[in-house]
Design a protein around this motif. Structure first.
Motif, PDB file in Angstrom:
ATOM      1  N   ALA A   5      13.558  32.001  -1.336  1.00 32.82           N
ATOM      2  CA  ALA A   5      12.534  31.837  -0.299  1.00 32.82           C
ATOM      3  C   ALA A   5      11.299  32.641  -0.666  1.00 32.82           C
ATOM      4  CB  ALA A   5      13.068  32.298   1.051  1.00 32.82           C
ATOM      5  N   ARG A   6      10.148  31.998  -0.504  1.00 34.42           N
ATOM      6  CA  ARG A   6       8.885  32.671  -0.763  1.00 34.42           C
ATOM      7  C   ARG A   6       8.106  32.673   0.553  1.00 34.42           C
ATOM      8  NH1 ARG A   6       3.939  32.843  -1.832  1.00 34.42           N
ATOM      9  NH2 ARG A   6       3.110  34.124  -3.518  1.00 34.42           N
ATOM     10  N   GLY A   7       8.537  33.515   1.482  1.00 33.83           N
ATOM     11  CA  GLY A   7       7.888  33.535   2.784  1.00 33.83           C
ATOM     12  C   GLY A   7       8.114  32.233   3.522  1.00 33.83           C
ATOM     13  N   VAL A   8       7.066  31.706   4.148  1.00 38.67           N
ATOM     14  CA  VAL A   8       7.200  30.476   4.922  1.00 38.67           C
ATOM     15  C   VAL A   8       6.519  29.291   4.244  1.00 38.67           C
ATOM     16  CG1 VAL A   8       7.435  31.685   7.116  1.00 38.67           C
ATOM     17  CG2 VAL A   8       5.168  31.009   6.323  1.00 38.67           C
ATOM     18  N   ASP A   9       5.875  29.528   3.108  1.00 35.59           N
ATOM     19  CA  ASP A   9       5.240  28.435   2.373  1.00 35.59           C
ATOM     20  C   ASP A   9       6.128  28.064   1.185  1.00 35.59           C
ATOM     21  OD1 ASP A   9       2.935  28.471   4.035  1.00 35.59           O
ATOM     22  OD2 ASP A   9       2.185  30.208   2.934  1.00 35.59           O
TER      23      ASP A   9
ATOM     24  N   ILE B  96       3.168  35.657   6.617  1.00 36.99           N
ATOM     25  CA  ILE B  96       4.448  35.507   7.303  1.00 36.99           C
ATOM     26  C   ILE B  96       4.495  36.516   8.427  1.00 36.99           C
ATOM     27  CG2 ILE B  96       5.716  36.944   5.628  1.00 36.99           C
ATOM     28  CD1 ILE B  96       8.179  35.103   6.272  1.00 36.99           C
TER      29      ILE B  96
ATOM     30  N   ILE C 298      10.252  40.528   0.504  1.00 40.59           N
ATOM     31  CA  ILE C 298       9.703  39.370  -0.230  1.00 40.59           C
ATOM     32  C   ILE C 298       8.182  39.304  -0.091  1.00 40.59           C
ATOM     33  CG2 ILE C 298      11.805  37.967  -0.128  1.00 40.59           C
ATOM     34  CD1 ILE C 298      10.497  36.423   2.220  1.00 40.59           C
TER      35      ILE C 298
END
Lengths: 277, 277, 277
Positions: free
Chosen positions: B135-139, A42, A56
């Motif tokens: 949310a887990r980053g962007v994945d 990210i 996160i």
């Protein structure tokens, strides 16, 4: 030093989220390398969100390749927050010595953030260690490289920087050094063609962040794992894109392929790591 | 739903200019994808010029992957101008839920701009639809994916977001959903290796923008065209870079090649689209 | 015009550092092209450091592809400093005519900085030369191309812009023009597939910067060397990724490979350069 190759398994098993504040030149390659290792990249650089993003994430990578007055505060805020949360932080001091902006940013970062690892090319590491190095852009000049002839002196220099900063210090080049205050290892993997593409150093820092995210309590091992991954993958890619078959475009593609398919037994078998101090 | 594949012909015939305000991680891949479809990409993100750039464009794509306090005003200005000019706007809510900066930007964008399409991964779409998603980053995490088991519930969720926003809602994943308020289609094309490279989602949004630029009055068809293009190209690329022949570096190259050579009859023949609501 | 191909040898021998203030869409490809020629790329765009970076560089490339209000002052400061230091500066006026921001930035750059070379596509060069060209994003429209039919008129237009600015003017397209005030050459190398990837024009500007860094006193020859390098490499890449073997993804990889392996005798043998004015 044994067992470092198994951190590759840990990365593939735990999918560490790696937050990068990095340059816009090589960012895509860095993201793809983190994915190729099993991590989740990210990228986020606004001061308004980096503290939440680092919260996160499993690790933070700070790369000053195209820093600007807006991203330096984000680097500081993210680094301090990562420290507070106990998450490992990697510094890639791209172009250290090349401008006051870079040098001042590095001074603030080193003064205010505790780094788990500092990974630069040999010229950048020498600059941080206090040598009077004439910066030659972002690529190390031949006179700053770690060689067999200056290996012990280079290892002491890196160990000194490690002692002063508390970070594992990695100086990349034809011979990579991975230095703790009282122990230094040489990694003799790699291929000269890694210098023929942009971003091999940035990718090494991204890989280091991913390995640290998977093994935050084993910083020296994580750094050795990262440097041997890049070196061995460079060797595999060079063999696949031999001069008669391809150039840097092919090499770069095969490098990513090689990282993706590398196993920890293959890494352990091919790694050429030696204690030099 | 028939006829969506012909929008690929329209893109190749009309060369839509696609204005993107997007992240610096995957921007090169997005530009190359738009070119591979026959479109003409233009990236511009300064508030001082985005209204003029959108005026010479056929569609606008807003991707918040590396948003910052300077680009959010540009996104709002460009989006409103596109609305005033009747040009379709695509939103890719990258990392929705991961930070207040992203969530506040999304709230303003959804409040002030009318989107023709919202394309996110399943976690991002669930977040926008009001689910409490971590949310887990962007994945997307596994627990947020659209599966055969939760297909009807997921379709209702996406249809609800479509009804609330007026946009066609696309949730990408192993099963893609394309949702209008009263009809939802599942696309079962694609390959897991699309998640092994960075930017497959961003590229899907860019492709969506290009298809909408070519067929602004057929938003559901344009979204189905875009998602089947990405899915079928992913299948072709996976076959060409089979594990014994290559990894994500090769896959990424073949993905672009596949989009470039895809014909509308081949797309129609391979598309696996089913109405699920 | 003979001898221009030997500038390729000079680049490989002298490793010029090329400072680029450029767009984030194609920056990675530009850096890799500079490396493939033997140069050393450095990207830096903060007003606080560009004057120091240009001081350690052999040439500066200014590309306005994704300019913003923060980078325009950096472009001006770097350009003036390069002038003071006698280092060649290249301008790539991406999207000239598409917005007031771009047009105003170009007016200031052309008013305050002395360029060794201005390299744009035919639409951008026509705009700078004062033609009423309707900008169509960042890709040239068919009506602005240099053709056999308008060759002499186009050459006079480019020569006029050269006389007005003091720069060698390069208009890229199916036929490239390289113009001094009293002499213009046509380069008939290249392949239409160069327009199928993003950044071929940006790469040409980067290559021009590298050639000028290696031969700062031979601006027309350096520009001819750069344009023939890109054209010949495009021909080689097109042959290697023939339609049945690949698309733009493959082509882009082979293009970088071809630049890397190109020799000056091969370049001289394949170059199709003709004086047209």
């Amino acid at each position: 030093m044994n067992g470092f190759a198994q951190i590759l398994d840990a990365a593939r098993r735990t999918t560490p989220v790696v937050h990068s504040i990095t340059n816009y030149v090589t960012v895509n390659d860095c993201a793809n390398m983190i994915l190729a290792l099993g991590g989740s990249p990210i990228m986020a650089d606004d001061p308004d969100e980096v503290e939440q993003i680092v919260a996160i994430s499993a690790a933070l990578v700070i790369n000053i390749g195209t820093l600007n007055r807006h991203t330096v505060p984000a680097m500081l805020a993210a680094g301090k927050r990562a420290n507070a949360l106990g998450k490992p932080v990697v510094l890639d001091p791209v172009g250290a010595g090349a401008s006051d902006l870079r040098n001042n940013a590095l001074a603030r970062l080193l003064g205010e953030v505790r780094f788990a690892a500092i990974k630069g090319n040999s010229a950048e590491i020498r600059f941080l260690a206090g040598s009077a190095v004439a910066a030659r852009g972002v690529d190390a000049g031949d006179d700053t490289l770690v060689t067999e002839a200056n290996l012990t002196a280079s290892a002491r220099m890196a160990a000194g920087l490690s002692a002063r900063t508390g970070a594992v210090v990695v100086a990349s080049g034809p011979i990579d050094l991975v230095a703790c205050p009282t122990a230094v290892w040489a990694v003799r993997n790699g291929n000269a063609r890694l210098t023929g593409i942009t971003g091999a150093g940035c990718m090494a820092a991204a890989v280091t962040g991913c390995c640290l995210g998977a093994a935050p309590d084993k910083a020296p091992e994580a750094c050795l794992c990262a440097m041997t991954i890049m070196g061995v993958a460079g060797e595999i890619a060079a063999a696949q894109s031999a001069p008669d078959k391809g150039g840097p475009g092919s090499f770069r593609m095969f490098l990513l392929d090689a990282v993706s398919s590398l196993s920890s037994p293959a890494l352990a078998a091919r790694a050429r790591v030696e204690a030099v101090l």
